[in-house]
Design an enzyme around this catalytic site. Structure first.
Site, PDB file in Angstrom:
ATOM      1  N   LYS A 118      -1.141 -29.704 -14.266  1.00  0.00           N
ATOM      2  CA  LYS A 118      -0.785 -30.182 -12.930  1.00  0.00           C
ATOM      3  C   LYS A 118      -0.877 -31.696 -12.815  1.00  0.00           C
ATOM      4  O   LYS A 118      -0.103 -32.319 -12.080  1.00  0.00           O
ATOM      5  CB  LYS A 118      -1.665 -29.500 -11.882  1.00  0.00           C
ATOM      6  CG  LYS A 118      -1.377 -28.018 -11.686  1.00  0.00           C
ATOM      7  CD  LYS A 118      -2.249 -27.437 -10.584  1.00  0.00           C
ATOM      8  CE  LYS A 118      -1.887 -25.982 -10.295  1.00  0.00           C
ATOM      9  NZ  LYS A 118      -2.161 -25.112 -11.449  1.00  0.00           N
ATOM     10  N   HIS A 237      -3.793 -16.754  -2.987  1.00  0.00           N
ATOM     11  CA  HIS A 237      -2.815 -17.554  -3.723  1.00  0.00           C
ATOM     12  C   HIS A 237      -1.941 -16.702  -4.639  1.00  0.00           C
ATOM     13  O   HIS A 237      -1.240 -17.236  -5.507  1.00  0.00           O
ATOM     14  CB  HIS A 237      -3.507 -18.665  -4.530  1.00  0.00           C
ATOM     15  CG  HIS A 237      -4.407 -19.533  -3.708  1.00  0.00           C
ATOM     16  ND1 HIS A 237      -3.932 -20.433  -2.785  1.00  0.00           N
ATOM     17  CD2 HIS A 237      -5.769 -19.623  -3.651  1.00  0.00           C
ATOM     18  CE1 HIS A 237      -4.947 -21.050  -2.205  1.00  0.00           C
ATOM     19  NE2 HIS A 237      -6.075 -20.569  -2.707  1.00  0.00           N
ATOM     20  N   ARG A 294       9.278 -20.652 -16.661  1.00  0.00           N
ATOM     21  CA  ARG A 294       9.622 -19.283 -17.060  1.00  0.00           C
ATOM     22  C   ARG A 294      10.409 -18.631 -15.931  1.00  0.00           C
ATOM     23  O   ARG A 294      10.562 -19.191 -14.839  1.00  0.00           O
ATOM     24  CB  ARG A 294       8.343 -18.469 -17.313  1.00  0.00           C
ATOM     25  CG  ARG A 294       7.387 -18.467 -16.122  1.00  0.00           C
ATOM     26  CD  ARG A 294       6.158 -17.615 -16.365  1.00  0.00           C
ATOM     27  NE  ARG A 294       5.132 -17.826 -15.366  1.00  0.00           N
ATOM     28  CZ  ARG A 294       5.107 -17.276 -14.157  1.00  0.00           C
ATOM     29  NH1 ARG A 294       6.083 -16.467 -13.776  1.00  0.00           N
ATOM     30  NH2 ARG A 294       4.108 -17.516 -13.314  1.00  0.00           N
TER      31      ARG A 294
END
Length: 663
Positions: A118, A237, A294
């Site tokens: 990230k 999440h 992906r």
């Protein structure tokens, strides 16, 4: 060009089924890999060839790169599709395929490496002028640096693991006083989950929408997008409901967000299918969240509104062909919504559940698509993700898609293991969802105390349940009648009796009385209500019944002795007859042999070897379906063997103890 005609799918479950089916439709030889726990799984049976790669734990099978590459070599596979889990975002695996001369159907290792972190991905996005949430992604990972950055940002703040995802290593901080603990716990969780304790900080957006853009790139440098998906309905999440297009999207916002996603992909020379995720605030501003290198679990909603087969497109660009369409040729039609059906217990904080799928009947109909990798009778393993299916509905508009999906869920039958089906039905019926107003705060706002306990069984469900248990007992009795006694076929026996069942829990028992009036006609009394019930037609696990002049369909299964699961009008009730486990031979597996009548936890054994027992005496107690069931002996004698012990989990039919019968 990198031509190939055989593809190994390095995944399992519905993911592998989807990719294998797509490969075979395109004429490729499809090869599966499987663990010892998956030897009879649908993806194994569907594939042209299947290779055993190890025991059940993923680290010794599906995550073992060497075993997967060995499977590819032994079968002559020229390409590997990693699915959309396990090794799909593993740069080392992508590189290992390249080194082995095998085509990796996905992006190159460099792109995976950049977007898999990230901090690195956010630095790259800032350089590409992709809108990003204000935050800190520096290399100084000391507590002092993180605390100083937090003070500059101001609360609320999201502390996130730089590697990985899925909500692990993530903490919401509402006060700067909470930062030291949040940093320590997020770092520890990240190290355990991803092997890296690197953290980033981001200004927390309160109640945003989670909107993602499906991008596709080819090796000629072309990148396009296929519109957006709204994935705002999340729990911890993890996405629960996804839809395309986003309910609040405008043409101008789609163009801006789509171009930002294309810029992100172009900045890393992206090839293949990918997803760029954004947070969208109420004012229409959006910010880069992350990029998944992906295909996504929710890709079917994009396929249904674009008419494109994204898996087939992956095969095409992996061979070096250019994209077969331009951005201007991408058209969106109608609306699609997807839900994820999990084997989990919503009433127990959504904990994953295991067990046998005694009945699995996915829905069908206009605009309905189901992606799954489950067979009826299959054991749902504790080793893997508990998602068993994705159920998707398309409609000319959002209201039609939502209604079709709601009806599809009501028609879905998964009996024998807890599932979130009722929860999904409830979500689709919430006013905020109906109006397209759901944000990432939707579940927290609508389910502050989780989903609650399962609804009490309706009297109609109990009436049908009693009939099913009665009919099952009659069928079993018929099997024991000797062939030499045909004259007994007209003997009414228990048919003339008033049969007694007791459902509910021990604190709130419900007594149910059933009388057979004639073949396939019954009178059921519950409290003071009398229900007239007729069996119209029946086949395995489903029947058509008439209840007080109303015909309707029933789905059912027998999870264990004295138990029946009944699905009526889309509602499921798991019924256990308390009277089946007290004082009689019904609680034993035969004369002197006491067995577990169902899957459950053996709470206590009251006797030991050498103890003398009397017929009708309680010898053990088992807990199942949150109820205690006492097991009694039908014979008088001496305990000769005790097989099970307190605290042990027992399968239905497992031996508990044996008694030598004596006069």
């Amino acid at each position: 060009m990198r031509q190939f005609d055989s593809i190994l799918v390095a995944n399992r479950g519905e993911i592998a089924v989807r990719v294998i089916r797509g490969a075979q439709q395109q004429g490729y030889r499809a090869i599966a890999v499987y663990s010892e726990a998956d030897s009879q799984a649908p993806h194994v049976k569907l594939a042209d060839e299947a290779v055993l790669i190890g025991p059940a734990p993923v680290g010794e099978s599906y995550l073992d790169m060497d075993r997967i590459l060995a499977a590819a070599a032994s079968t002559g596979a020229q390409a590997i599709h990693p699915g959309y889990g396990f090794l799909a975002e593993n740069a080392a695996f992508s590189q290992a395929c390249v080194d082995a001369g095998i085509v990796f159907i996905g992006p190159g290792p460099e792109a995976i490496e950049i977007m898999g972190n990230k901090a690195a991905s956010k630095r790259r996005m800032l350089a590409a002028e992709v809108p990003c949430i204000p935050g800190y992604q520096g290399s100084d990972q000391s507590d002092a640096a993180l605390l100083a950055a937090a003070e500059n940002l101001g609360v609320p703040i999201m502390v996130k693991a730089a590697a990985g995802g899925g909500g692990r290593g993530m903490r919401l901080v509402q006060s700067l006083d909470e930062m030291p603990v949040a940093i320590a716990s997020a770092r520890s969780e990240a190290e355990n989950a991803f092997g890296s304790g690197e953290l980033i900080l981001e200004k927390a957006l309160i109640q945003p929408r989670h909107v993602e853009i499906q991008v596709f790139g080819d090796s000629q440098g072309n990148v396009i997008h296929f519109g957006e998906r709204d994935c705002s309905v999340q729990r911890r999440h993890q996405k629960v409901v996804e839809e395309a297009p986003c309910p609040v999207m405008t043409p101008q916002l789609r163009e801006a967000m789509g171009q930002a996603a294309v810029n992100a992909a172009e900045s890393i020379n992206y090839v293949g299918a990918g997803t760029v995720e954004f947070l969208l605030d109420a004012g229409g501003d959006f910010y880069f969240l992350e990029m998944n290198t992906r295909l996504q679990v929710e890709h079917p909603v994009t396929e249904m509104i674009t008419g494109q087969d994204l898996v087939a497109l992956q095969f095409k660009v992996a061979q070096g062909y250019s994209l077969p369409l331009t951005q201007e040729e991408v058209k969106l039609h109608g609306h699609a919504i997807e839900v994820r059906l999990y084997a989990e217990d919503p009433a127990n904080d959504f904990l994953p559940a295991t067990g046998t799928a005694h009945l699995w009947d996915p829905p069908a109909g206009e605009g309905i698509r189901v992606d799954h990798g489950l067979l009826q009778g299959q054991e749902i393993s504790p080793f893997y993700d508990p998602m068993v299916a994705k159920i998707i509905a398309w409609g000319e508009d959002r209201d039609i898609a939502r209604r079709r999906l709601l009806r599809a869920l009501q028609k879905t039958s998964l009996l024998g293991v807890p599932s979130n089906r009722a929860f999904l039905i409830d979500v689709l019926g919430k006013e905020a969802f109906i109006n397209g107003e759901a944000t990432t705060a939707f579940i927290a706002e609508n389910y502050p105390d989780s989903f609650g306990e399962p609804a009490t069984a309706a009297v109609e469900q109990m009436a049908v349940g009693a009939c099913l248990l009665y009919r099952s007992s009659i069928d079993q009795a018929a099997l024991t009648v000797p062939a030499c006694l045909p004259a007994m076929s007209g003997f009414k026996g228990t048919r003339a009796m008033r049969n007694h069942y007791r459902f509910g829990d021990q604190e709130n028992p419900v007594d149910v009385y059933l009388e057979e009036l004639s073949p396939d006609r019954y009178c059921v009394t519950i409290d003071e209500r009398i229900i007239n019930l007729q069996w119209i037609a029946a086949q395995q696990n489903e029947a058509r019944v008439c209840i007080d002049q109303v015909q309707l369909d029933v789905r059912y299964a027998y999870p264990g002795y004295g138990q029946v699961s009944v699905q009526l009008r889309g509602e499921l009730a798991n019924l256990s007859n308390q009277l089946a486990f007290t004082g009689g031979a019904d609680s034993a597996g035969g004369s002197g042999t006491i067995v577990a009548p169902m899957h459950g936890n053996l709470m206590e054994v009251f006797v030991g070897v050498g103890d003398r027992v009397k017929a009708g005496q309680d010898v053990a107690v088992i807990e199942a379906m949150k109820m205690e069931h006492r097991l009694s002996t039908p014979v008088t004698g001496i305990v000769t063997h005790v097989q099970a012990s307190a605290g042990q989990q027992l399968a239905s039919g497992a031996l508990v103890l044996e008694i030598s019968e004596q006069e």
